[in-house]
Structures are given as structure tokens and as C-alpha cells.
Design a protein around this motif. Sequence first.
Motif, PDB file in Angstrom:
ATOM      1  N   LEU A  87      14.804   8.385  -0.168  1.00 20.61           N
ATOM      2  CA  LEU A  87      13.567   8.956   0.355  1.00 20.61           C
ATOM      3  C   LEU A  87      13.132   8.190   1.588  1.00 20.61           C
ATOM      4  O   LEU A  87      13.323   6.980   1.670  1.00 20.61           O
ATOM      5  N   THR A  88      12.541   8.889   2.517  1.00 24.29           N
ATOM      6  CA  THR A  88      11.843   8.258   3.638  1.00 24.29           C
ATOM      7  C   THR A  88      10.459   8.865   3.703  1.00 24.29           C
ATOM      8  O   THR A  88      10.313  10.082   3.825  1.00 24.29           O
ATOM      9  N   HIS A  89       9.453   8.013   3.549  1.00 22.24           N
ATOM     10  CA  HIS A  89       8.054   8.425   3.644  1.00 22.24           C
ATOM     11  C   HIS A  89       7.463   7.842   4.914  1.00 22.24           C
ATOM     12  O   HIS A  89       7.596   6.647   5.166  1.00 22.24           O
ATOM     13  N   ARG A  90       6.832   8.694   5.707  1.00 24.90           N
ATOM     14  CA  ARG A  90       6.061   8.250   6.865  1.00 24.90           C
ATOM     15  C   ARG A  90       4.602   8.536   6.532  1.00 24.90           C
ATOM     16  O   ARG A  90       4.207   9.699   6.390  1.00 24.90           O
ATOM     17  N   ILE A  91       3.817   7.459   6.379  1.00 22.71           N
ATOM     18  CA  ILE A  91       2.449   7.558   5.876  1.00 22.71           C
ATOM     19  C   ILE A  91       1.487   7.012   6.923  1.00 22.71           C
ATOM     20  O   ILE A  91       1.717   5.935   7.478  1.00 22.71           O
ATOM     21  N   SER A 105      13.270   4.401   0.271  1.00 19.51           N
ATOM     22  CA  SER A 105      13.372   3.992  -1.126  1.00 19.51           C
ATOM     23  C   SER A 105      14.454   4.832  -1.796  1.00 19.51           C
ATOM     24  O   SER A 105      14.940   5.806  -1.229  1.00 19.51           O
ATOM     25  N   ALA A 106      14.820   4.405  -2.995  1.00 10.72           N
ATOM     26  CA  ALA A 106      15.792   5.146  -3.795  1.00 10.72           C
ATOM     27  C   ALA A 106      15.047   5.847  -4.921  1.00 10.72           C
ATOM     28  O   ALA A 106      14.155   5.261  -5.536  1.00 10.72           O
ATOM     29  N   ALA A 163       9.558  26.040 -15.972  1.00 10.99           N
ATOM     30  CA  ALA A 163       9.900  24.968 -15.040  1.00 10.99           C
ATOM     31  C   ALA A 163      10.427  23.744 -15.789  1.00 10.99           C
ATOM     32  O   ALA A 163       9.991  23.438 -16.900  1.00 10.99           O
ATOM     33  N   ALA A 164      11.342  23.064 -15.150  1.00 12.04           N
ATOM     34  CA  ALA A 164      11.901  21.843 -15.730  1.00 12.04           C
ATOM     35  C   ALA A 164      10.838  20.757 -15.809  1.00 12.04           C
ATOM     36  O   ALA A 164       9.942  20.678 -14.965  1.00 12.04           O
ATOM     37  N   ARG A 165      10.938  19.936 -16.826  1.00 19.87           N
ATOM     38  CA  ARG A 165      10.128  18.723 -16.899  1.00 19.87           C
ATOM     39  C   ARG A 165      10.905  17.659 -16.125  1.00 19.87           C
ATOM     40  O   ARG A 165      12.133  17.606 -16.190  1.00 19.87           O
ATOM     41  N   THR A 166      10.195  16.831 -15.394  1.00 18.85           N
ATOM     42  CA  THR A 166      10.863  15.817 -14.575  1.00 18.85           C
ATOM     43  C   THR A 166      10.302  14.429 -14.848  1.00 18.85           C
ATOM     44  O   THR A 166       9.158  14.274 -15.271  1.00 18.85           O
ATOM     45  N   LEU A 167      11.144  13.457 -14.580  1.00 16.75           N
ATOM     46  CA  LEU A 167      10.747  12.059 -14.642  1.00 16.75           C
ATOM     47  C   LEU A 167      11.442  11.342 -13.498  1.00 16.75           C
ATOM     48  O   LEU A 167      12.660  11.399 -13.366  1.00 16.75           O
ATOM     49  N   ARG A 168      10.639  10.688 -12.647  1.00 10.95           N
ATOM     50  CA  ARG A 168      11.153  10.008 -11.465  1.00 10.95           C
ATOM     51  C   ARG A 168      11.005   8.505 -11.608  1.00 10.95           C
ATOM     52  O   ARG A 168       9.998   8.024 -12.118  1.00 10.95           O
ATOM     53  N   THR A 169      11.981   7.807 -11.065  1.00  6.90           N
ATOM     54  CA  THR A 169      11.874   6.372 -10.855  1.00  6.90           C
ATOM     55  C   THR A 169      12.134   6.143  -9.377  1.00  6.90           C
ATOM     56  O   THR A 169      13.151   6.595  -8.847  1.00  6.90           O
ATOM     57  N   VAL A 170      11.198   5.477  -8.709  1.00  5.70           N
ATOM     58  CA  VAL A 170      11.351   5.194  -7.287  1.00  5.70           C
ATOM     59  C   VAL A 170      11.326   3.681  -7.117  1.00  5.70           C
ATOM     60  O   VAL A 170      10.418   3.009  -7.603  1.00  5.70           O
ATOM     61  N   SER A 171      12.352   3.159  -6.441  1.00  6.83           N
ATOM     62  CA  SER A 171      12.455   1.704  -6.256  1.00  6.83           C
ATOM     63  C   SER A 171      13.249   1.403  -4.984  1.00  6.83           C
ATOM     64  O   SER A 171      13.510   2.299  -4.194  1.00  6.83           O
ATOM     65  N   ARG A 172      13.646   0.139  -4.824  1.00  7.75           N
ATOM     66  CA  ARG A 172      14.411  -0.348  -3.672  1.00  7.75           C
ATOM     67  C   ARG A 172      13.722   0.016  -2.355  1.00  7.75           C
ATOM     68  O   ARG A 172      14.290   0.660  -1.478  1.00  7.75           O
ATOM     69  N   PHE A 173      12.501  -0.439  -2.219  1.00  4.52           N
ATOM     70  CA  PHE A 173      11.693  -0.130  -1.041  1.00  4.52           C
ATOM     71  C   PHE A 173      12.092  -1.008   0.139  1.00  4.52           C
ATOM     72  O   PHE A 173      12.336  -2.195  -0.014  1.00  4.52           O
ATOM     73  N   ASN A 174      12.150  -0.386   1.315  1.00  3.21           N
ATOM     74  CA  ASN A 174      12.495  -1.084   2.543  1.00  3.21           C
ATOM     75  C   ASN A 174      11.544  -0.610   3.648  1.00  3.21           C
ATOM     76  O   ASN A 174      11.480   0.588   3.936  1.00  3.21           O
ATOM     77  N   LYS A 227       0.834  -1.204   0.000  1.00 10.89           N
ATOM     78  CA  LYS A 227       0.000   0.000   0.000  1.00 10.89           C
ATOM     79  C   LYS A 227       0.871   1.258   0.000  1.00 10.89           C
ATOM     80  O   LYS A 227       0.559   2.240  -0.683  1.00 10.89           O
ATOM     81  N   ALA A 228       1.970   1.224   0.752  1.00 11.45           N
ATOM     82  CA  ALA A 228       2.871   2.379   0.797  1.00 11.45           C
ATOM     83  C   ALA A 228       3.550   2.591  -0.560  1.00 11.45           C
ATOM     84  O   ALA A 228       3.671   3.733  -1.017  1.00 11.45           O
ATOM     85  N   ILE A 229       3.972   1.513  -1.197  1.00  9.86           N
ATOM     86  CA  ILE A 229       4.618   1.629  -2.510  1.00  9.86           C
ATOM     87  C   ILE A 229       3.652   2.242  -3.519  1.00  9.86           C
ATOM     88  O   ILE A 229       4.020   3.143  -4.271  1.00  9.86           O
TER      89      ILE A 229
END
Length: 166
Positions: A132-136, A113-114, A89-100, A16-18
Motif C-alpha cells: 500500500l502507498t498512502h498519501r495523507i 506498508s504491507a 459480501a465477504a467478511r474481511t480481516l486486514r493486517t497492515v504493517s512494515r511501514f516506511n 500519525k500516519a500509521i
Amino acid sequence: MTEHNTLAALNAPLAKAIEFIWHEAALLDNKDYAAWAQLWSEDGVYVIPIDPDTRDFASSLNYVYDDARMRALRIERLSAGHSPSAVDAARTLRTVSRFNLLESSGDVVEVTSAQLLFAYKRGVHTPMAAELTHRIRFGQGGPRLEQKVVRLINSTDSLSALGFLL
């Protein structure tokens, strides 16, 4: 139940967090700042620290340390068109992975995550990497960010002005 289904059931809070984190990344890449603002709890804090090891963000020097008021002002600056960085503004593209999964207690999930982010502006590609550290908090009103910490791998170097959210 197959092994895969068992793992999915055991890691339901992480799954769910991912999903939430990927949704947040898509909102930011699409510059949907109004929807991004709705992901936050009223007392949530968005932090980009300079010191890669600090845990005391309130007493440290940060690139960003935004509560609800400061997030709203940042979003206004990025959206209103009055700032030169917002107009082009810059256009951006993110990849988020390596979740712990760091914590899963009650309705709170904390995940690291990275993130690889590529920004493109005026013919220049700028890569950025961060942990990144997300507290949800998953509550009645849906998931809400209580804290997001972006630890840039080059945070102690001199950084150019960032015309986008990390």
C-alpha cells in the motif's frame, strides 16, 4: 528523554500516519463505508493498478481508478443491497504493517506498508497480499487521503471479482 521517546518524536508524522492507516483498515473491515468516504480529500484518488511498476495511473489499465464520484458509486453499489456481491459480501480481516516513510514535508505524509487481507465468503478463505502507498494531508479539518495505491502482488494474474474494498 529516553531513546524510545526521541525516536517517537522524530517519527511523529509516521506515527500519525500509521494510526490513520490502521483506522482506515478497521473501517473497511467493519464495512463502514460512509466513514471511510469521509477520510478522503475531494480530489483524492483510489488506485489498484494492474502493472506492478506503473507510476502513471491515469494512462494505465487499472482494476480500480476512483475519484470522488467513482468512490461514491462504488460505496453505493456495496451498500445498497442491489448487487449480488453486496448482499452476500465477504467478511474481511486486514493486517497492515512494515511501514516506511517516503515523504514528510509540511502537512503531507507518504507511507508505504504491507497489507495481508483475508476474505471469507461461503466457506472459502481468500488471502490477498499487497503493498500500500498512502498519501495523507494533515490539515485543519483532520487528516485526508489524497491518494491510496494498492499494488497486489498477483496483479498481473486473473483475479476474481472483488466484492469489497482493498
